[in-house]
Design an enzyme around this catalytic site. Sequence first.
Site, PDB file in Angstrom:
ATOM      1  N   SER A 131       0.805  -1.221   0.000  1.00 45.16           N
ATOM      2  CA  SER A 131       0.000   0.000   0.000  1.00 45.16           C
ATOM      3  C   SER A 131       0.837   1.271   0.000  1.00 45.16           C
ATOM      4  O   SER A 131       0.335   2.340  -0.339  1.00 45.16           O
ATOM      5  CB  SER A 131      -0.947   0.013   1.207  1.00 45.16           C
ATOM      6  N   LYS A 186       0.734   4.468   6.922  1.00 44.97           N
ATOM      7  CA  LYS A 186       0.233   5.274   5.812  1.00 44.97           C
ATOM      8  C   LYS A 186       0.863   6.656   5.905  1.00 44.97           C
ATOM      9  O   LYS A 186       1.614   6.964   6.831  1.00 44.97           O
ATOM     10  CB  LYS A 186      -1.299   5.415   5.864  1.00 44.97           C
ATOM     11  N   SER A 291      -4.667   0.748  -1.966  1.00 49.24           N
ATOM     12  CA  SER A 291      -4.493   0.982  -0.532  1.00 49.24           C
ATOM     13  C   SER A 291      -5.849   1.165   0.133  1.00 49.24           C
ATOM     14  O   SER A 291      -6.628   2.029  -0.269  1.00 49.24           O
ATOM     15  CB  SER A 291      -3.631   2.235  -0.298  1.00 49.24           C
TER      16      SER A 291
END
Length: 326
Positions: A131, A186, A291
Site C-alpha cells: 500500500s 500510511k 491501498s
Amino acid sequence: MKAMSALTGLLYAALIAYLGGWYQGYWNGNFSLLLLILTTVTLAYWLAERFHFQPARERAAQHLSTSDTQRRAALAAQGIQRVDGDVEGARQEILRQPWWLDWTAGLFPVILIVFLLRSFMFEPFKIPSGSMVPTLLIGDLILVNKFHYGIRLPVINKKIIANNDVQRGDVVVFRYPQNPSVDYIKRAVGLPGDEVAYLNQKLYINGKQIETKSEGEFFDEDPGSMRYRPRFTEKLGATEHQILVYPVPPNPIVKLYDFPYNENCKYTLEGVTCKVPAGHYFMMGDNRDNSQDSRFWGFVPDENIVGRAVLVWMNFGNLKRVGGIK
C-alpha cells in the site's frame, strides 16, 4: 527449589505456546503487552534472587566454609595436620545460580532495556503489503521513532508528554481503528480541520488540488500487481514524495465500515470528500489505487498514533533499500 523450577518450566511452556499460536495465526499477539509481562516477571525473579536466594546461597556457603575451618582446627588441636578433603568445589556448587534463576533473573536487565527502547524510543516494523509502494516495499524493515510525537505509556498508548505534532506528509505508524491490535502504516494527508477530497484520482486539500509531476513508470513487484504503473512526485507540506496511480480509474471508492464521524464524509462516483474532525487524521497510502485507508474506513484518532517512520534499516532482498524515508 523444586517448586520454583517447576513453576519456571510452566511459565516457559506457556510462553512457547503463546508464541507458537501467534506464529501459526491462531490469535493476534500483542508484543508490547508481552514485553511488559516478561519485564514484570523477570523483575520479580531478579528481586527474589537479589534479596532472598543469593543471600541464602551465600549463607550456606559461608556455613560450609566455617564448619570446615572449625573441623580442621579441632583436628589440628589433636595433632593431625594433614586433613583430606577440599570443600571449595562444594562451596562453588552451592553458590552456583540454578537454571531457573539464570533464565529469568539473569535476563531481566536485557529485557528491561529492550522494553524501554521499544516503548519510548524506537520500534522496528516489517512492511507486509504494497500500500505504500513506491516509498516502502514489501519486506522493508523500518525503524519508527516513537518519541517524535510525544511520550506514550506502553500497552495503553496514552500520551503523557507532548512533542511534535503530526505534519502533513509524515509517514506514520498507527493502530488500525477497526482493530487496534493491528498496526498500519500510511501517509498523513489530512490534519484536524482539513477538508480532504480524492476525486477522479486527484487529491485536494482545503479545495486546492495537490499538483503532481510525472516521473515515468514504476514496475510494481507486489505479487497481486506485477505491472508497470504511472509514477508521480507529489508535495504535501514540506515533504516531497512519490506516488503510484492506476492508468485507468479503479472501482468507485465506497465506505467499507461505519466509523466515528462518518457523517463528515460524502461519497460520490467521482470519489470521496471528508472533513477531518478535531484530534483525528486522514491517512492514505502512496500506492493510491491499491491501498485501503481513511477513504474506506475513516479517520485515525490521535490516541492511535504509534510513531513516525524514519528509516529503512534492512531489506534482505535489496540492500539498496537501506536509507531514510521521505
